[in-house]
Design an enzyme around this catalytic site. Structure first.
Site, mmCIF file in Angstrom:
data_model
loop_
_atom_site.group_PDB
_atom_site.id
_atom_site.type_symbol
_atom_site.label_atom_id
_atom_site.label_comp_id
_atom_site.label_asym_id
_atom_site.label_seq_id
_atom_site.Cartn_x
_atom_site.Cartn_y
_atom_site.Cartn_z
ATOM 1 N N CYS A 38 0.815 -1.220 0.000
ATOM 2 C CA CYS A 38 0.000 0.000 0.000
ATOM 3 C C CYS A 38 0.849 1.271 0.000
ATOM 4 O O CYS A 38 0.337 2.356 -0.286
ATOM 5 C CB CYS A 38 -0.943 0.014 1.198
ATOM 6 S SG CYS A 38 -2.258 -1.193 1.052
HETATM 7 N N1 COA Z 1 -20.328 -9.364 7.968
HETATM 8 C C1 COA Z 1 -20.874 -9.445 9.197
HETATM 9 N N2 COA Z 1 -20.152 -9.639 10.309
HETATM 10 C C2 COA Z 1 -18.824 -9.784 10.174
HETATM 11 C C3 COA Z 1 -18.187 -9.737 8.924
HETATM 12 C C4 COA Z 1 -18.989 -9.510 7.782
HETATM 13 N N3 COA Z 1 -18.469 -9.436 6.564
HETATM 14 N N4 COA Z 1 -16.862 -9.889 9.092
HETATM 15 C C5 COA Z 1 -16.663 -10.054 10.408
HETATM 16 N N5 COA Z 1 -17.851 -9.988 11.069
HETATM 17 C C6 COA Z 1 -18.078 -10.132 12.503
HETATM 18 C C7 COA Z 1 -17.029 -10.996 13.159
HETATM 19 O O1 COA Z 1 -17.386 -12.349 13.079
HETATM 20 C C8 COA Z 1 -17.017 -10.475 14.577
HETATM 21 O O2 COA Z 1 -18.057 -11.044 15.295
HETATM 22 P P1 COA Z 1 -17.878 -11.408 16.860
HETATM 23 O O3 COA Z 1 -17.620 -10.070 17.531
HETATM 24 O O4 COA Z 1 -19.170 -12.024 17.196
HETATM 25 O O5 COA Z 1 -16.704 -12.326 16.915
HETATM 26 C C9 COA Z 1 -17.337 -8.998 14.398
HETATM 27 O O6 COA Z 1 -17.971 -8.860 13.123
HETATM 28 C C10 COA Z 1 -16.106 -8.132 14.447
HETATM 29 O O7 COA Z 1 -15.130 -8.671 13.550
HETATM 30 P P2 COA Z 1 -13.722 -8.081 13.339
HETATM 31 O O8 COA Z 1 -13.022 -8.773 12.223
HETATM 32 O O9 COA Z 1 -13.022 -8.035 14.633
HETATM 33 O O10 COA Z 1 -14.144 -6.610 12.842
HETATM 34 P P3 COA Z 1 -13.411 -5.229 12.987
HETATM 35 O O11 COA Z 1 -14.349 -4.287 13.622
HETATM 36 O O12 COA Z 1 -12.027 -5.353 13.488
HETATM 37 O O13 COA Z 1 -13.306 -4.801 11.440
HETATM 38 C C11 COA Z 1 -11.748 -4.707 9.618
HETATM 39 C C12 COA Z 1 -12.593 -5.601 10.523
HETATM 40 C C13 COA Z 1 -10.926 -5.592 8.708
HETATM 41 C C14 COA Z 1 -12.678 -3.827 8.801
HETATM 42 C C15 COA Z 1 -10.854 -3.805 10.483
HETATM 43 O O14 COA Z 1 -10.155 -4.564 11.444
HETATM 44 C C16 COA Z 1 -9.841 -3.046 9.664
HETATM 45 O O15 COA Z 1 -10.143 -2.385 8.687
HETATM 46 N N6 COA Z 1 -8.595 -3.046 10.089
HETATM 47 C C17 COA Z 1 -7.590 -2.248 9.418
HETATM 48 C C18 COA Z 1 -6.803 -3.071 8.511
HETATM 49 C C19 COA Z 1 -6.734 -2.577 7.101
HETATM 50 O O16 COA Z 1 -7.533 -1.857 6.621
HETATM 51 N N7 COA Z 1 -5.713 -3.075 6.430
HETATM 52 C C20 COA Z 1 -5.472 -2.797 5.074
HETATM 53 C C21 COA Z 1 -4.073 -2.404 4.852
HETATM 54 S S1 COA Z 1 -3.576 -1.021 5.778
#
Ligand code: COA
Length: 373
Positions: A156
């Site tokens: 990125c």
């Molecule tokens: N639809 C519905 N629910 C979902 C889902 C989806 N597509 N994906 C995950 N969930 C659920 C999970 O199962 C989890 O449920 P639980 O709390 O019952 O276990 C909950 O939502 C939270 O999941 P999690 O993966 O921890 O979500 P998050 O709030 O951390 O968001 C990202 C996930 C990936 C959006 C976030 O961590 C992120 O953007 N991180 C930055 C990383 C990034 O962008 N990297 C790119 C390069 S810099």
């Protein structure tokens, strides 16, 4: 040393968009098929049933509402879930080079330059279509540029690292002008079957012309005041696709040969690193935070950008200070901060300061302080 300026930018946006709702409908159809096909094993407890995705979750967790892609029908086909793009004969321009040429033409036009003015072409992106010949050399030929070109991959952060390489070549007189290109076909590495990440990425290509201040004449000039780069190894964003995959047949086609991340860990690690670097480069440029009018941040996740802004400003950034494009483009990897820069720069008054910042796999972080001329 000459002063380097960004004198023009360009953007290629693919023709096809996929909304969260369309993406989730196809993902959930895949989940229903998988669960039906594996019903006996799921009932016996040997296979775990897949959970459906949700458009509301995607927007809340990431800020993404839609994304552009090079090809849509293959991605949305629940039995395929990958773009359907035919290979081209070697005599035809490659797809990634085609994106570059389109973005380059706009950047050259805004810079008031022609291919004859460019000495060096840099293609920087997360996923290169092939190992060789370099995409940059093909783009060089397609545009009729004399000189040299090469490809670089810093995930990125490829755009900010390429800006640094290009600006250094201009500062030292190695090149009169450099064309930087970021053709991101992220739909190629995204696992559309992975509920945690199937919504994250979109495709796009950006272009930047960098040249010496004393020769630049365009109305879109930004002096480059400071550049900082940092890498620090992490397995939290990883893709194991590569030329050695065929050495071990057991791994071919496994999910680790596509994008994989520990999203929460990335969030926690990267935000402070990016905020520190931005503050450091503002200070190195001899400036203070209140003097910065705009932050063109990497577009991965809205909450990440909000947190980074708060760490720098001590308050929330306004939409004007830290413009968002990820709502419609999603994470376009290295192109993201440059799309924001391209779309949100013409309103700035001469003398205004801004910071372009990228962050991502590696980890890799890049920051460029600029001043509108
Ligand atoms: N639809 C519905 N629910 C979902 C889902 C989806 N597509 N994906 C995950 N969930 C659920 C999970 O199962 C989890 O449920 P639980 O709390 O019952 O276990 C909950 O939502 C939270 O999941 P999690 O993966 O921890 O979500 P998050 O709030 O951390 O968001 C990202 C996930 C990936 C959006 C976030 O961590 C992120 O953007 N991180 C930055 C990383 C990034 O962008 N990297 C790119 C390069 S810099």
């Amino acid at each position: 040393m000459k002063q380097a300026v960004i004198s023009g930018t360009g953007l290629y946006t693919p023709a096809h968009a996929i909304s969260n709702e369309e993406l989730v409908e196809s993902f959930n159809a895949y989940v229903a098929l998988f669960n039906a096909d594996n019903a006996a094993a799921i009932a016996a407890g040997t296979v775990t049933a897949l959970e459906p995705s949700s458009a509301a979750f995607i927007e809340k967790a990431s800020g993404i509402k839609s994304r552009y892609v090079m090809e849509k029908t293959g991605i949305l086909d629940p039995r395929r879930m990958a773009p359907r793009i035919a290979e081209r004969p070697n005599e035809e321009l490659s797809l990634q080079a085609e994106m570059c040429v389109a973005a380059a033409r706009e950047a050259l036009e805004r810079a008031g330059r022609t291919p004859a003015d460019i000495d060096m072409v840099l293609v920087g992106c997360s996923n290169l279509q092939r190992p060789y010949p370099a995409m940059a050399v093909e783009v060089q030929q397609a545009l009729g540029i004399d000189g040299f070109g090469f490809d670089m991959n810093v995930a990125c952060s490829s755009a900010t690292f390429a800006i640094q390489t290009a600006a250094t070549a201009v500062q030292t007189g190695q090149a009169r002008a450099v064309l930087v290109l970021n053709p991101e076909i992220t739909s190629g590495h995204l696992d559309y079957r992975d509920r945690d990440s199937h919504f994250i990425f979109g495709d796009a290509c950006t272009a930047i012309v960098i040249e010496a201040a004393d020769a630049a004449t365009s109305a879109h000039r930004f002096a480059i005041l400071d550049m900082k780069l940092k890498t620090s190894f992490s397995n939290n964003i990883r893709n194991n696709f590569g030329f050695m995959n065929r050495f071990d047949e057991a791994g071919v086609g496994q999910p680790d040969k596509l994008f994989k991340q520990q999203g929460r860990k990335v969030f926690k690690d990267v935000c402070p690193m990016a905020a520190e670097m931005i503050k450091g480069s503002i200070a190195s440029a001899g400036l203070e935070v209140p003097q910065i009018s705009r932050y063109w941040l990497h577009q991965a996740n809205l909450s990440m950008n909000q947190l980074i802004s708060r760490m720098i400003l001590g308050r929330d950034a306004t939409a004007d200070e830290a413009p968002v494009v990820l709502d419609t483009y999603a994470n376009t990897s290295s192109a993201g901060s440059i799309i924001a820069f391209h779309k949100y720069q013409d309103d700035l008054a001469a003398g205004a300061y801004g910071v372009i910042c990228s962050f991502g796999a590696g980890y890799s972080i890049g920051s460029v302080v600029v001043q509108k001329l």
